[in-house]
Design a protein around this motif. Sequence first.
Motif, PDB file in Angstrom:
ATOM      1  N   ALA A  71       0.824  -1.214   0.000  1.00 63.81           N
ATOM      2  CA  ALA A  71       0.000   0.000   0.000  1.00 63.81           C
ATOM      3  C   ALA A  71       0.854   1.260   0.000  1.00 63.81           C
ATOM      4  O   ALA A  71       0.419   2.310  -0.488  1.00 63.81           O
ATOM      5  CB  ALA A  71      -0.928  -0.005   1.220  1.00 63.81           C
ATOM      6  N   TRP A  72       2.064   1.181   0.537  1.00 56.80           N
ATOM      7  CA  TRP A  72       2.970   2.334   0.581  1.00 56.80           C
ATOM      8  C   TRP A  72       4.054   2.255  -0.493  1.00 56.80           C
ATOM      9  O   TRP A  72       4.900   3.129  -0.564  1.00 56.80           O
ATOM     10  CB  TRP A  72       3.658   2.428   1.945  1.00 56.80           C
ATOM     11  CG  TRP A  72       2.735   2.689   3.091  1.00 56.80           C
ATOM     12  CD1 TRP A  72       1.399   2.972   3.037  1.00 56.80           C
ATOM     13  CD2 TRP A  72       3.095   2.699   4.476  1.00 56.80           C
ATOM     14  NE1 TRP A  72       0.893   3.143   4.298  1.00 56.80           N
ATOM     15  CE2 TRP A  72       1.917   2.982   5.211  1.00 56.80           C
ATOM     16  CE3 TRP A  72       4.286   2.496   5.171  1.00 56.80           C
ATOM     17  CZ2 TRP A  72       1.913   3.069   6.599  1.00 56.80           C
ATOM     18  CZ3 TRP A  72       4.272   2.575   6.546  1.00 56.80           C
ATOM     19  CH2 TRP A  72       3.096   2.863   7.249  1.00 56.80           C
ATOM     20  N   ASP A  73       4.035   1.200  -1.300  1.00 50.73           N
ATOM     21  CA  ASP A  73       5.097   0.970  -2.282  1.00 50.73           C
ATOM     22  C   ASP A  73       6.452   0.930  -1.578  1.00 50.73           C
ATOM     23  O   ASP A  73       7.436   1.511  -2.032  1.00 50.73           O
ATOM     24  CB  ASP A  73       5.076   2.052  -3.374  1.00 50.73           C
ATOM     25  CG  ASP A  73       5.969   1.688  -4.560  1.00 50.73           C
ATOM     26  OD1 ASP A  73       6.370   0.515  -4.654  1.00 50.73           O
ATOM     27  OD2 ASP A  73       6.273   2.583  -5.371  1.00 50.73           O
ATOM     28  N   VAL A 123      13.683   9.887  -5.105  1.00 54.00           N
ATOM     29  CA  VAL A 123      12.308   9.799  -5.608  1.00 54.00           C
ATOM     30  C   VAL A 123      12.237  10.338  -7.031  1.00 54.00           C
ATOM     31  O   VAL A 123      11.606   9.730  -7.907  1.00 54.00           O
ATOM     32  CB  VAL A 123      11.347  10.559  -4.689  1.00 54.00           C
ATOM     33  CG1 VAL A 123       9.920  10.509  -5.234  1.00 54.00           C
ATOM     34  CG2 VAL A 123      11.380   9.977  -3.279  1.00 54.00           C
ATOM     35  N   VAL A 124      12.881  11.473  -7.279  1.00 52.53           N
ATOM     36  CA  VAL A 124      12.851  12.068  -8.613  1.00 52.53           C
ATOM     37  C   VAL A 124      13.452  11.117  -9.637  1.00 52.53           C
ATOM     38  O   VAL A 124      12.934  10.975 -10.761  1.00 52.53           O
ATOM     39  CB  VAL A 124      13.616  13.410  -8.616  1.00 52.53           C
ATOM     40  CG1 VAL A 124      13.761  13.944 -10.036  1.00 52.53           C
ATOM     41  CG2 VAL A 124      12.897  14.429  -7.747  1.00 52.53           C
ATOM     42  N   ALA A 131       7.809   6.813   0.414  1.00 50.25           N
ATOM     43  CA  ALA A 131       7.842   6.182   1.737  1.00 50.25           C
ATOM     44  C   ALA A 131       9.240   5.680   2.071  1.00 50.25           C
ATOM     45  O   ALA A 131       9.709   5.804   3.216  1.00 50.25           O
ATOM     46  CB  ALA A 131       6.839   5.035   1.800  1.00 50.25           C
ATOM     47  N   GLU A 132       9.930   5.120   1.099  1.00 50.67           N
ATOM     48  CA  GLU A 132      11.276   4.595   1.335  1.00 50.67           C
ATOM     49  C   GLU A 132      12.268   5.722   1.594  1.00 50.67           C
ATOM     50  O   GLU A 132      13.145   5.602   2.454  1.00 50.67           O
ATOM     51  CB  GLU A 132      11.709   3.769   0.128  1.00 50.67           C
ATOM     52  CG  GLU A 132      10.880   2.510  -0.070  1.00 50.67           C
ATOM     53  CD  GLU A 132      11.023   1.904  -1.447  1.00 50.67           C
ATOM     54  OE1 GLU A 132      10.486   0.798  -1.650  1.00 50.67           O
ATOM     55  OE2 GLU A 132      11.647   2.527  -2.324  1.00 50.67           O
ATOM     56  N   VAL A 201      11.280  -8.377  -7.620  1.00 50.32           N
ATOM     57  CA  VAL A 201      11.405  -7.125  -8.365  1.00 50.32           C
ATOM     58  C   VAL A 201      10.178  -6.276  -8.078  1.00 50.32           C
ATOM     59  O   VAL A 201       9.052  -6.790  -8.043  1.00 50.32           O
ATOM     60  CB  VAL A 201      11.546  -7.386  -9.876  1.00 50.32           C
ATOM     61  CG1 VAL A 201      11.639  -6.084 -10.654  1.00 50.32           C
ATOM     62  CG2 VAL A 201      12.764  -8.258 -10.141  1.00 50.32           C
ATOM     63  N   ARG A 202      10.389  -4.965  -7.897  1.00 45.52           N
ATOM     64  CA  ARG A 202       9.306  -4.079  -7.507  1.00 45.52           C
ATOM     65  C   ARG A 202       8.118  -4.146  -8.475  1.00 45.52           C
ATOM     66  O   ARG A 202       6.974  -4.237  -8.053  1.00 45.52           O
ATOM     67  CB  ARG A 202       9.801  -2.639  -7.421  1.00 45.52           C
ATOM     68  CG  ARG A 202       8.739  -1.645  -6.952  1.00 45.52           C
ATOM     69  CD  ARG A 202       9.195  -0.216  -7.158  1.00 45.52           C
ATOM     70  NE  ARG A 202      10.392   0.098  -6.421  1.00 45.52           N
ATOM     71  CZ  ARG A 202      10.389   0.570  -5.177  1.00 45.52           C
ATOM     72  NH1 ARG A 202       9.250   0.776  -4.547  1.00 45.52           N
ATOM     73  NH2 ARG A 202      11.520   0.855  -4.570  1.00 45.52           N
ATOM     74  N   ALA A 203       8.378  -4.096  -9.791  1.00 45.77           N
ATOM     75  CA  ALA A 203       7.284  -4.018 -10.766  1.00 45.77           C
ATOM     76  C   ALA A 203       6.378  -5.243 -10.677  1.00 45.77           C
ATOM     77  O   ALA A 203       5.146  -5.119 -10.644  1.00 45.77           O
ATOM     78  CB  ALA A 203       7.850  -3.872 -12.173  1.00 45.77           C
ATOM     79  N   ARG A 204       6.989  -6.428 -10.613  1.00 49.51           N
ATOM     80  CA  ARG A 204       6.171  -7.650 -10.520  1.00 49.51           C
ATOM     81  C   ARG A 204       5.485  -7.731  -9.166  1.00 49.51           C
ATOM     82  O   ARG A 204       4.343  -8.173  -9.060  1.00 49.51           O
ATOM     83  CB  ARG A 204       7.051  -8.882 -10.754  1.00 49.51           C
ATOM     84  CG  ARG A 204       7.499  -9.054 -12.194  1.00 49.51           C
ATOM     85  CD  ARG A 204       7.872 -10.498 -12.484  1.00 49.51           C
ATOM     86  NE  ARG A 204       8.956 -10.973 -11.624  1.00 49.51           N
ATOM     87  CZ  ARG A 204      10.233 -10.941 -11.973  1.00 49.51           C
ATOM     88  NH1 ARG A 204      10.586 -10.441 -13.137  1.00 49.51           N
ATOM     89  NH2 ARG A 204      11.155 -11.396 -11.156  1.00 49.51           N
TER      90      ARG A 204
END
Length: 236
Positions: A71-73, A123-124, A131-132, A201-204
């Motif tokens: 929920a927060w990525d 982030v940019v 969040a991280e 992996v984040r995307a999956r």
Amino acid sequence: MFDLPFYLWYPVTRLGGVALTVPLALAIALWLVLGYTWRTACAWLGLLGGAIGVVTLSKIAFLGWGLGIRAWDFTGVSGHAMLSSAVYPVALSLMLANLRAPARLGGVLLGLALGLLVGVSRVVLEAHSPAEAIAGCVLGGLTALLFIAGSWHVRPSRFSPFAIAVSLAALTFALHDVRLPTHRWVAHLALTLSGHERPFVRARWKAQRKQPAAPPAAAPSPSPSPSPAMRPNPFH
């Protein structure tokens, strides 16, 4: 304040790299030994080491087992944000140790602002989620403030603020563009511990959704018993 051209965020984000901040942290420890005591230097390295451990464990948990907060990525604390938020306030506090409290406090705030800027750069550049980056800035800032609060009233001896400033500036200039494959090292450690062949992996991971439970299978209807005329004759 943070409206920079995109290409300028890369030099900013490198200020939080391990290849720069860890040597700076060790140089700070050396100056603490010379100007304060071994105990003060060990306190600094212990606090920073604990924060590095938190960052590493959070990354291992995600890369090895996929543990995060969808929920927060959130897939792990930003190491760049944590290290810059911890190291630069302490460095500036050390350089300004012989000045009045307002000037020294201003240096600490400047260091925290630099750590925040590095967090924004992550982030940019889409290296971390908000969040991280926030978690990294908070963890690093708390590490710095705990150490500074504990050593604020200790007066240094055999201390040369000019020499400290020159040495830390020289390290920053020399190591600013040096990079280490820390993500690869952590991923290898995570796979070794988890026994998985590939890291998460984040995307999956973000694409995964809980599948709705399948409806229970209907019980098969009993087949009608054959009529007497259709029953096989056991005596044939």
